[in-house]
Design a protein around this motif. Sequence first.
Motif: not given
Length: 287
Positions: A249-269
């Motif tokens: 639970y804590f790994i999924v929750d932490g990873t999910y929050r991290y991905m939400q804040k991550n801006e890696y999609r900028k590479e696709k702009k």
Amino acid sequence: MKRVFILFQFLLFNFIFSQKADSLVITNQSITDTLIISKKNSIGRQLVVDGKQIFNNMAHSYLSPFSWKKDNWIDVGGVALGTVLLYSVDNNTSQYFIDQSGKVPSVIKKFGYYFGSPQNNYGITSVVYLTGLFTKNDKIRDTGVLMISSATTAGLIQTLSKTLVGRARPGTGEGKSYFKPFSGQAEYRSFPSGHTVLVSTTMFALAKQFSNPWVKAGIYSVGFITPLSRMWEGAHFFSDIFLSTAISYFIVDGTYRYMQKNEYRKEKKISWKVNMSPNMLGLNGTF
């Protein structure tokens, strides 16, 4: 004729990208249309981007304890206390679940076992990811990235823990307090539960994608079959299951929050700028 051709080009580009426009900036010298559009990466390029994201997700999970705050440590303390309390009654609860095994249909027990096996579970996560990848559906693909990242992170933790702890399985009859570290034998790999870790990360990751409580309840209900089946078979104690679920639970929750804040999609702009002046018309794209 040249000006007509240029005007035609401009109208063509404007038609193609008009639906993607984010803003219109007007200056004294010229009119600049700034168009930010989403460019779908090629499959090969997207695999590279997602591979980096998975690596970053795992690194974040392993390094996050160094930045934990008071609330995080309270959560850890609660999980540790719960594990100790369940450990104190492990022999009794284990015998109870083993006694129920004969009352459970074999198809349910088999489903729980095979659903949590690594090859099948990773097959499910791979199908989710590849579906999003080939259909270019970011939501499904990101769900696959979350599932793969979380399962791999938690899986490595449980694999190392099994070897270090070497706890005897209930079915051996050795009792809750018998440990044989580094034995390499399957009978002494009870703590924590690998099946539970894999299924829990999958279910928690899927449930993150839905807000409907009934859908979440359905997902969790299916997920609980695997840990129950492992206790029915005498493969794990209740405390093994509890800690495995908490880790997931804590790994999924932490990873999910991290991905939400991550801006890696900028590479696709791509940033497109159309510059117009009395004597010039230009279209610039910045990758």
